[in-house]
Scaffold this active site. Structure first.
Site, PDB file in Angstrom:
ATOM      1  N   GLU A  36      -8.004  -1.401 -13.833  1.00 47.68           N
ATOM      2  CA  GLU A  36      -7.081  -2.204 -14.616  1.00 47.68           C
ATOM      3  C   GLU A  36      -7.274  -3.682 -14.293  1.00 47.68           C
ATOM      4  O   GLU A  36      -6.508  -4.517 -14.742  1.00 47.68           O
ATOM      5  CB  GLU A  36      -5.639  -1.765 -14.365  1.00 47.68           C
ATOM      6  CG  GLU A  36      -5.208  -1.832 -12.920  1.00 47.68           C
ATOM      7  CD  GLU A  36      -3.739  -1.449 -12.746  1.00 47.68           C
ATOM      8  OE1 GLU A  36      -3.500  -0.407 -12.132  1.00 47.68           O
ATOM      9  OE2 GLU A  36      -2.857  -2.192 -13.201  1.00 47.68           O
TER      10      GLU A  36
ATOM     11  N   SER B   3       9.970   0.412 -11.220  1.00 47.94           N
ATOM     12  CA  SER B   3       8.699   1.136 -11.069  1.00 47.94           C
ATOM     13  C   SER B   3       8.824   2.244 -10.028  1.00 47.94           C
ATOM     14  O   SER B   3       8.295   3.350 -10.207  1.00 47.94           O
ATOM     15  CB  SER B   3       7.556   0.169 -10.721  1.00 47.94           C
ATOM     16  OG  SER B   3       7.660  -0.319  -9.402  1.00 47.94           O
TER      17      SER B   3
ATOM     18  N   CYS C  82      -2.689   2.547 -12.802  1.00 38.68           N
ATOM     19  CA  CYS C  82      -3.300   3.249 -11.666  1.00 38.68           C
ATOM     20  C   CYS C  82      -3.697   4.687 -11.993  1.00 38.68           C
ATOM     21  O   CYS C  82      -4.210   5.394 -11.126  1.00 38.68           O
ATOM     22  CB  CYS C  82      -2.338   3.276 -10.489  1.00 38.68           C
ATOM     23  SG  CYS C  82      -1.834   1.656  -9.956  1.00 38.68           S
TER      24      CYS C  82
ATOM     25  N   HIS D 265      -0.360   8.887  -5.118  1.00 36.61           N
ATOM     26  CA  HIS D 265      -0.691   7.489  -5.389  1.00 36.61           C
ATOM     27  C   HIS D 265       0.169   6.648  -4.451  1.00 36.61           C
ATOM     28  O   HIS D 265       1.397   6.808  -4.419  1.00 36.61           O
ATOM     29  CB  HIS D 265      -0.390   7.143  -6.859  1.00 36.61           C
ATOM     30  CG  HIS D 265      -0.390   5.655  -7.106  1.00 36.61           C
ATOM     31  ND1 HIS D 265      -1.470   4.868  -6.780  1.00 36.61           N
ATOM     32  CD2 HIS D 265       0.564   4.807  -7.596  1.00 36.61           C
ATOM     33  CE1 HIS D 265      -1.199   3.608  -7.073  1.00 36.61           C
ATOM     34  NE2 HIS D 265       0.030   3.543  -7.565  1.00 36.61           N
TER      35      HIS D 265
HETATM   36  P1  HMG Z   1      11.753  -5.879  -2.252  1.00 40.88           P
HETATM   37  O1  HMG Z   1      12.871  -5.991  -3.230  1.00 40.88           O
HETATM   38  O2  HMG Z   1      11.259  -7.134  -1.637  1.00 40.88           O
HETATM   39  O3  HMG Z   1      12.140  -4.940  -1.055  1.00 40.88           O
HETATM   40  O4  HMG Z   1      10.538  -5.173  -2.994  1.00 40.88           O
HETATM   41  P2  HMG Z   1      13.466  -4.077  -0.813  1.00 40.88           P
HETATM   42  O5  HMG Z   1      14.593  -4.972  -0.599  1.00 40.88           O
HETATM   43  O6  HMG Z   1      13.576  -3.001  -1.867  1.00 40.88           O
HETATM   44  O7  HMG Z   1      13.076  -3.436   0.588  1.00 40.88           O
HETATM   45  C1  HMG Z   1      12.013  -2.527   0.668  1.00 40.88           C
HETATM   46  C2  HMG Z   1      12.363  -1.489   1.731  1.00 40.88           C
HETATM   47  O8  HMG Z   1      12.385  -2.135   3.017  1.00 40.88           O
HETATM   48  C3  HMG Z   1      13.760  -0.872   1.553  1.00 40.88           C
HETATM   49  O9  HMG Z   1      13.648   0.491   1.919  1.00 40.88           O
HETATM   50  C4  HMG Z   1      14.595  -1.627   2.573  1.00 40.88           C
HETATM   51  O10 HMG Z   1      15.726  -0.888   3.025  1.00 40.88           O
HETATM   52  C5  HMG Z   1      13.596  -1.795   3.681  1.00 40.88           C
HETATM   53  P3  HMG Z   1      13.980   1.643   0.832  1.00 40.88           P
HETATM   54  O11 HMG Z   1      15.395   1.495   0.459  1.00 40.88           O
HETATM   55  O12 HMG Z   1      13.053   1.364  -0.343  1.00 40.88           O
HETATM   56  O13 HMG Z   1      13.640   2.925   1.527  1.00 40.88           O
HETATM   57  N1  HMG Z   1      13.902  -2.881   4.623  1.00 40.88           N
HETATM   58  C6  HMG Z   1      13.738  -2.784   5.963  1.00 40.88           C
HETATM   59  N2  HMG Z   1      13.301  -1.764   6.733  1.00 40.88           N
HETATM   60  C7  HMG Z   1      13.217  -1.984   8.079  1.00 40.88           C
HETATM   61  N3  HMG Z   1      13.577  -3.161   8.668  1.00 40.88           N
HETATM   62  C8  HMG Z   1      14.018  -4.190   7.917  1.00 40.88           C
HETATM   63  C9  HMG Z   1      14.108  -4.028   6.507  1.00 40.88           C
HETATM   64  N4  HMG Z   1      14.480  -4.828   5.478  1.00 40.88           N
HETATM   65  C10 HMG Z   1      14.360  -4.113   4.336  1.00 40.88           C
HETATM   66  N5  HMG Z   1      14.351  -5.346   8.522  1.00 40.88           N
HETATM   67  C11 HMG Z   1       8.980  -3.583  -3.822  1.00 40.88           C
HETATM   68  C12 HMG Z   1       9.893  -3.980  -2.638  1.00 40.88           C
HETATM   69  C13 HMG Z   1       8.159  -2.367  -3.410  1.00 40.88           C
HETATM   70  C14 HMG Z   1       9.832  -3.265  -5.040  1.00 40.88           C
HETATM   71  C15 HMG Z   1       8.038  -4.785  -4.114  1.00 40.88           C
HETATM   72  O14 HMG Z   1       7.160  -4.992  -3.044  1.00 40.88           O
HETATM   73  C16 HMG Z   1       7.231  -4.618  -5.390  1.00 40.88           C
HETATM   74  O15 HMG Z   1       7.662  -4.973  -6.476  1.00 40.88           O
HETATM   75  N6  HMG Z   1       5.962  -4.077  -5.278  1.00 40.88           N
HETATM   76  C17 HMG Z   1       5.081  -3.870  -6.426  1.00 40.88           C
HETATM   77  C18 HMG Z   1       5.498  -2.709  -7.310  1.00 40.88           C
HETATM   78  C19 HMG Z   1       5.231  -1.354  -6.676  1.00 40.88           C
HETATM   79  O16 HMG Z   1       4.466  -1.215  -5.758  1.00 40.88           O
HETATM   80  N7  HMG Z   1       5.882  -0.310  -7.227  1.00 40.88           N
HETATM   81  C20 HMG Z   1       5.681   1.041  -6.763  1.00 40.88           C
HETATM   82  C21 HMG Z   1       5.860   2.093  -7.847  1.00 40.88           C
HETATM   83  S1  HMG Z   1       4.946   1.686  -9.335  1.00 40.88           S
HETATM   84  C22 HMG Z   1       3.314   2.140  -8.988  1.00 40.88           C
HETATM   85  O17 HMG Z   1       3.064   2.815  -8.045  1.00 40.88           O
HETATM   86  C23 HMG Z   1       2.265   1.625  -9.916  1.00 40.88           C
HETATM   87  C24 HMG Z   1       1.478   0.430  -9.381  1.00 40.88           C
HETATM   88  O18 HMG Z   1       0.574   0.874  -8.403  1.00 40.88           O
HETATM   89  C25 HMG Z   1       0.765  -0.269 -10.538  1.00 40.88           C
HETATM   90  C26 HMG Z   1      -0.087   0.548 -11.477  1.00 40.88           C
HETATM   91  O19 HMG Z   1       0.197   1.675 -11.850  1.00 40.88           O
HETATM   92  O20 HMG Z   1      -1.057  -0.041 -11.947  1.00 40.88           O
HETATM   93  C27 HMG Z   1       2.369  -0.624  -8.724  1.00 40.88           C
END
Ligand code: HMG
Length: 387
Positions: free
Chosen positions: A79, A201, A111, A233
């Site tokens: 992609e 996502s 992906c 994935h």
């Molecule tokens: P965010 O909003 O910065 O993070 O984005 P958050 O506030 O949701 O925190 C993440 C986790 O860290 C949470 O845990 C928090 O509790 C924890 P969860 O509730 O998820 O289990 N946390 C802590 N843990 C320990 N100590 C601490 C602490 N503070 C917080 N001090 C997000 C996170 C992944 C959303 C962001 O990085 C993002 O947008 N990433 C890109 C999108 C993505 O990867 N999506 C995944 C599913 S979609 C997919 O897989 C397709 C993709 O590969 C693309 C394609 O298909 O081409 C992305």
């Protein structure tokens, strides 16, 4: 007739960023990155690497003269392709020295496309058992500096040879799949970084896994106890846990502990590389095959998810001797050999990519690596070499 994955190769560029350093620079708690998201290091992409170089370098790891003679199709799933018309597969065909009398094609659906390629390859080999198909799944996950997605960036490519009587695993005829138009992640053609609704996502990924798991059970009669592990994935390693946790109550305590250990084994490499989009699920598979506790004949689940969104769940059966067939590449050594860069260096490298085809420009490709490199633009054309 058994058709499946005969060889599996992996390549990631040679620079790496410690995510504890990135967390400090961004004013985040390091534990959020290393525990909450589950990533420790991400590959940094120098301006002489792209999906073609990564895919070619991954395939070079595994191809023999016999493969070169028998490969009749090259499917390149990406992609983050490098041209809106010409496929990365055509570049790769030439660079790999494949026959001109083959089909070459590039496929895209976030992906997920690598899995579509694998299934196409399986169908082709089932009809033509004396032929092989090369499937390359490679990407650069680029979200942008100081964005929430930044911690999940990464890059790399997986190359798979699909053949009859495969040495690693048979692809079972049990796929379940689904597609739905969702705005969870996308990249407009004029953008070099992805746009994403990260929390949506994650929710769609979880929901599609649960839906397909239920459908898989209905259609095949298999239960969780029939699986020796899963390759998910992994956009970030915590995602696999979020998915698997949804069905863990279907296993007894002993099986739960075992599946968690296998999940950890499947996350080892992705935790050090980051997201490589199309290749991520197959890097998780390679990690599980090399780091997990597995024996011949066992069944593994593979869950492939591509935003936008499309997902597929299927199983593999391990072939006797699979462990020797995957032992050739020392991925941990390859990852350890990467050169660490500081956050400032990473930011400079991020900005140094040669996206402008209108200028004749040379990349920073070093001499003497023996690897395939993007050398730069000349008269609007991309130039490659083996250094
Ligand atoms: P965010 O909003 O910065 O993070 O984005 P958050 O506030 O949701 O925190 C993440 C986790 O860290 C949470 O845990 C928090 O509790 C924890 P969860 O509730 O998820 O289990 N946390 C802590 N843990 C320990 N100590 C601490 C602490 N503070 C917080 N001090 C997000 C996170 C992944 C959303 C962001 O990085 C993002 O947008 N990433 C890109 C999108 C993505 O990867 N999506 C995944 C599913 S979609 C997919 O897989 C397709 C993709 O590969 C693309 C394609 O298909 O081409 C992305």
């Amino acid at each position: 007739m058994a058709v499946g994955i005969d060889k599996l190769g992996f390549y990631t560029p040679s620079l790496a960023l410690d995510l504890v350093e990135l967390a400090k620079a961004r004013g985040d708690e390091p534990d959020k990155y290393t525990i909450g998201i589950g990533q420790s290091v991400q590959t940094v992409v120098p301006n002489y690497e792209d999906v073609v170089t990564m895919g070619v370098n991954a395939a070079k790891e595994i191809l023999t003269e016999d493969d070169l003679a028998k490969i009749e199709m090259l499917i390149f799933a990406t992609e983050s392709g490098i041209d809106n018309s010409k496929s990365a597969a055509v570049f790769a065909q030439e660079l790999l020295g494949l026959s001109p009398f083959i089909r070459t094609i590039e496929m895209k659906q976030a992906c997920y496309a690598g899995t579509y390629g694998l299934m196409q390859a399986k169908d082709f080999v089932t009809l033509h058992p004396d032929k092989k198909v090369l499937v390359i799944a490679g990407d650069i996950a680029r979200y942008g500096l100081k964005t929430p997605g930044e911690v999940t960036q990464g890059a790399g490519a997986i190359a798979m040879v699909v053949s009859a009587d495969p040495a690693i695993a048979t692809i079972n005829d049990d796929s379940v799949y689904m597609s739905r138009d969702v705005a969870d992640f996308w990249r407009p053609v004029d953008s070099t970084t992805a746009l994403v609704d990260g929390h949506l996502s994650t929710d769609v990924y979880k929901e599609m896994f649960l839906t397909l798991w239920q459908r898989y059970q209905e259609q095949t009669g298999h239960e969780l106890a029939d699986f020796a592990g899963f390759a998910f994935h992994l956009p970030y390693t915590k995602m696999g846990k979020k998915a698997l946790d949804q069905i863990m109550d279907q296993a007894d305590n002993q099986q739960q502990a075992f599946l968690r250990e296998q999940l950890t084994a499947s996350q080892v490499y992705n935790r050090q590389v980051g997201n490589l989009y199309t290749g991520s699920v197959y890097l998780a598979l390679l990690s599980l095959l090399q780091q997990g506790q597995l024996t011949d004949g066992q069944r593994l689940g593979v869950f492939s998810y591509g935003s936008g969104a499309e997902a597929e769940l299927f199983s593999l059966e391990l072939v006797p001797g699979f462990d020797k067939a995957v032992a050739g590449q020392d991925v941990l050594a390859q990852l350890a050999q990467r050169q660490n860069v500081s956050v400032a260096e990473y930011e400079a490298i991020f900005q140094s990519q040669l996206f402008d085809s209108s200028k004749n420009q040379e990349s920073d490709a070093p001499d003497g690596t023996g690897l395939c490199q993007f050398v730069g633009w000349q008269d609007g054309q991309r130039r490659y070499r083996f250094s």
